[in-house]
Write a protein that holds these residues in place. Structure first.
Motif, short mmCIF file in Angstrom:
data_model
loop_
_atom_site.label_atom_id
_atom_site.label_comp_id
_atom_site.label_asym_id
_atom_site.label_seq_id
_atom_site.Cartn_x
_atom_site.Cartn_y
_atom_site.Cartn_z
N GLY A 193 0.81 -1.22 0.00
CA GLY A 193 0.00 0.00 0.00
C GLY A 193 0.84 1.26 0.00
O GLY A 193 0.89 2.01 -0.98
N ASN A 194 1.53 1.53 1.11
CA ASN A 194 2.21 2.82 1.25
C ASN A 194 3.43 2.97 0.34
O ASN A 194 3.74 4.09 -0.08
CB ASN A 194 2.60 3.04 2.71
CG ASN A 194 1.38 3.32 3.57
OD1 ASN A 194 0.51 4.08 3.16
ND2 ASN A 194 1.30 2.69 4.72
N ALA A 195 4.12 1.89 0.05
CA ALA A 195 5.26 2.00 -0.87
C ALA A 195 4.76 2.38 -2.26
O ALA A 195 5.40 3.15 -2.98
CB ALA A 195 6.04 0.70 -0.92
N GLY A 196 3.60 1.84 -2.63
CA GLY A 196 3.02 2.20 -3.93
C GLY A 196 2.72 3.68 -3.99
O GLY A 196 3.07 4.37 -4.97
N CYS A 248 -2.32 6.42 -5.65
CA CYS A 248 -1.52 5.92 -6.78
C CYS A 248 -2.16 6.33 -8.11
O CYS A 248 -1.48 6.83 -9.02
CB CYS A 248 -1.40 4.40 -6.73
SG CYS A 248 -0.37 3.85 -5.38
N LYS A 249 -3.47 6.13 -8.22
CA LYS A 249 -4.16 6.50 -9.46
C LYS A 249 -4.03 8.01 -9.70
O LYS A 249 -3.77 8.46 -10.81
CB LYS A 249 -5.64 6.12 -9.39
CG LYS A 249 -5.93 4.64 -9.36
CD LYS A 249 -5.60 3.93 -10.64
CE LYS A 249 -6.60 4.21 -11.75
NZ LYS A 249 -6.27 3.38 -12.96
N SER A 250 -4.23 8.79 -8.63
CA SER A 250 -4.25 10.24 -8.80
C SER A 250 -2.87 10.79 -9.18
O SER A 250 -2.77 11.77 -9.90
CB SER A 250 -4.72 10.92 -7.51
OG SER A 250 -5.96 10.39 -7.12
N PHE A 251 -1.81 10.15 -8.71
CA PHE A 251 -0.47 10.58 -9.09
C PHE A 251 -0.13 10.17 -10.53
O PHE A 251 0.95 10.44 -11.02
CB PHE A 251 0.58 9.97 -8.16
CG PHE A 251 0.71 10.67 -6.83
CD1 PHE A 251 0.99 12.02 -6.76
CD2 PHE A 251 0.57 9.96 -5.65
CE1 PHE A 251 1.13 12.67 -5.53
CE2 PHE A 251 0.70 10.59 -4.41
CZ PHE A 251 0.98 11.94 -4.36
N GLY A 252 -1.04 9.41 -11.15
CA GLY A 252 -0.83 9.06 -12.55
C GLY A 252 -0.11 7.73 -12.76
O GLY A 252 0.34 7.43 -13.87
N ALA A 253 -0.01 6.92 -11.70
CA ALA A 253 0.66 5.62 -11.85
C ALA A 253 -0.25 4.62 -12.57
O ALA A 253 -1.47 4.79 -12.58
CB ALA A 253 1.03 5.07 -10.47
N ASN A 254 0.37 3.61 -13.14
CA ASN A 254 -0.39 2.49 -13.70
C ASN A 254 -0.60 1.49 -12.57
O ASN A 254 0.38 0.94 -12.05
CB ASN A 254 0.40 1.82 -14.82
CG ASN A 254 0.67 2.79 -15.95
OD1 ASN A 254 -0.21 3.08 -16.74
ND2 ASN A 254 1.87 3.35 -15.97
N VAL A 255 -1.85 1.28 -12.19
CA VAL A 255 -2.13 0.45 -11.02
C VAL A 255 -2.82 -0.83 -11.44
O VAL A 255 -3.80 -0.79 -12.19
CB VAL A 255 -3.05 1.20 -10.03
CG1 VAL A 255 -3.34 0.34 -8.81
CG2 VAL A 255 -2.42 2.53 -9.62
N THR A 256 -2.33 -1.98 -10.95
CA THR A 256 -3.01 -3.25 -11.15
C THR A 256 -3.36 -3.83 -9.79
O THR A 256 -2.48 -4.00 -8.95
CB THR A 256 -2.10 -4.25 -11.90
OG1 THR A 256 -1.62 -3.62 -13.08
CG2 THR A 256 -2.86 -5.52 -12.26
#
Ligand SMILES: Cc1ncc(COP(=O)(O)O)c(C=O)c1O
Ligand SMILES: [Zn+2]
Length: 407
Positions: free
Chosen positions: A134-137, A167-175
């Protein structure tokens, strides 16, 4: 000054130059960063810190990059708060909370990822990937955004909502993965070569430890260059504990701190306690913990790559490893809220419950100087704390305070 001289294997005698992107040693063990401390001590003085940044980069002579080149959001240099009222509640006369919830993305993961993303950026990586509890992501997503790099994050599908939305809001690709961090790690390992990702998983990447070790430098500096008697650390992958133990050795070699090192206390959840069990069995490594579950999502790590390093540090320090239940950690988290005004993650609450138990058992003395690491803000764990304060609403939107439909 202060750049790494080489990366040494933590298990075999191989060593590698620090000028390229590296993951594990050929033997499969984590790499540890080495510095020429005898040379550094000639040029770096405690008084230099008067002019240093108010972030973990104040220790840049013992970090792999200069502060000016760091990808930084001002992580670290978090407050060490005297917790007298909470101390009275658990029988500790000198209790302190190192509040890591004040970091960017509200957890101590910012330290490791600031360092790892800085080095990945400087060494030419373009796409970074990690499994995360969670937090590392969240931290990777933020620092990748700050560096202009791609982030690919794999998390369990029941990860706290705060981590997913961050994560989504920072623009990362999340799975989101139907499994645990260990399953997420397998996916990253399988796909990284094909996708051109640099893997920044816990301990598979050498510089996250360097960022987290600054928690050890800070606690020594904040105590006027003395060690406390005991450190309670919520142990998932164990990076912070390994890092702080490394920092204490470096501080001794620099000649900055002498005296007995703290007892390192690894705290886990009863629903995922591989390190506690290995410690009790007197074993050098841990075994995969089946069916791991706990509200402290950061502790849901069924098998840590650096388990042998955690166990070694705990034993060398004269510390111990213990586990607490989810109920105990939320109760103890609420004590911290109500007696100190600090909103801790359940992981921080776990340390309070563990400290109470070790004072009651006589393992620690009431007069010992005890530091609890609150590794994240409780605001990232609203689902967990909400179990104590159920609020009925017709839908989730009805909890939005009129953002969507003013009323
Ligand atoms: C809040 C929190 N505490 C503790 C941990 C465990 O950290 P470490 O890998 O250093 O043991 C994590 C890891 O995700 C975390 O998010
Ligand atoms: Zn090796």
């Amino acid at each position: 000054m202060g750049q790494a001289t080489c990366l040494n294997c933590s298990r075999c005698d191989k060593s590698f130059p620090p000028d390229r992107l590296l993951n594990l040693c050929e033997c499969g063990a984590p790499l540890l960063v080495d510095y020429d401390l005898q040379d550094i001590r000639k040029h770096w003085k405690k008084s230099d810190l008067d002019r240093a940044p108010n972030s973990m980069w104040r220790y840049s002579p013992v970090l792999p990059a200069d502060a000016e080149r760091a990808i930084t959001l001002q992580e670290g240099w978090t407050p060490l708060l005297r917790a007298a009222r909470l101390g009275r509640e658990i029988g500790a006369q000198q209790l302190w909370v190192k509040d890591e919830g004040r970091n960017p993305t509200h957890s101590f993961k910012a330290r490791g990822l600031s360092c790892a993303v800085t080095m990945a950026y400087l060494l030419g990586a373009k796409k970074l990937a990690t499994p995360s509890a969670g937090n590392a992501g969240s931290a990777l997503a933020a620092y990748a955004a700050a560096a202009g790099l791609e982030a690919h994050i794999f998390m369990p599908n029941d990860v706290p909502q705060a981590n997913f939305v961050e994560c989504k809001s920072f623009g990362a690709n999340v799975t989101l993965v139907d499994g645990l961090i260990s399953d997420c790690g397998r996916i990253v390992a399988e796909r990284k070569d094909r996708e051109g990702w640099f893997d920044v998983s816990t301990l598979k990447e050498p510089y996250r430890i360097e960022g987290k070790k600054t928690m050890g430098y800070e606690v020594a500096e904040q105590f006027g260059w003395e060690f406390p008697d005991a450190i309670f650390y919520p142990c998932g992958g164990g990076v912070g504990l390994i890092g702080m133990w490394k920092a204490f050795g470096e501080l001794e070699e620099l000649g900055w701190v002498s005296g007995k090192r703290p007892k390192m206390i690894s705290v886990q959840a009863q629903g995922c306690e591989p390190i506690t069990r290995a410690f009790e069995r007197n074993s050098e490594t841990s075994e995969f913990f089946p069916d791991a579950r706990t509200v402290a999502s950061g502790l849901r790590v069924p098998k840590a790559l650096g388990d042998f390093l955690v166990l070694r540090a705990v034993r060398e320090s004269g510390g111990t490893a213990i586990s607490v239940s989810d109920e105990e950690m939320l109760d103890a988290g609420l004590w911290m809220l109500r007696s100190e005004g600090i909103f801790p993650a359940p992981e921080g609450g776990a340390c309070v419950a563990a400290a109470k138990r070790l004072i009651q058992s006589g393992f620690l003395r009431p007069e010992d100087r005890i530091v609890i690491y609150n590794t994240a803000s409780g605001l990232k764990y609203l689902e967990a704390y909400s179990t104590r304060f159920p609020r009925h609403a017709a839908s989730e939107q009805n909890k939005l305070g009129g953002l969507i439909t003013p009323r």
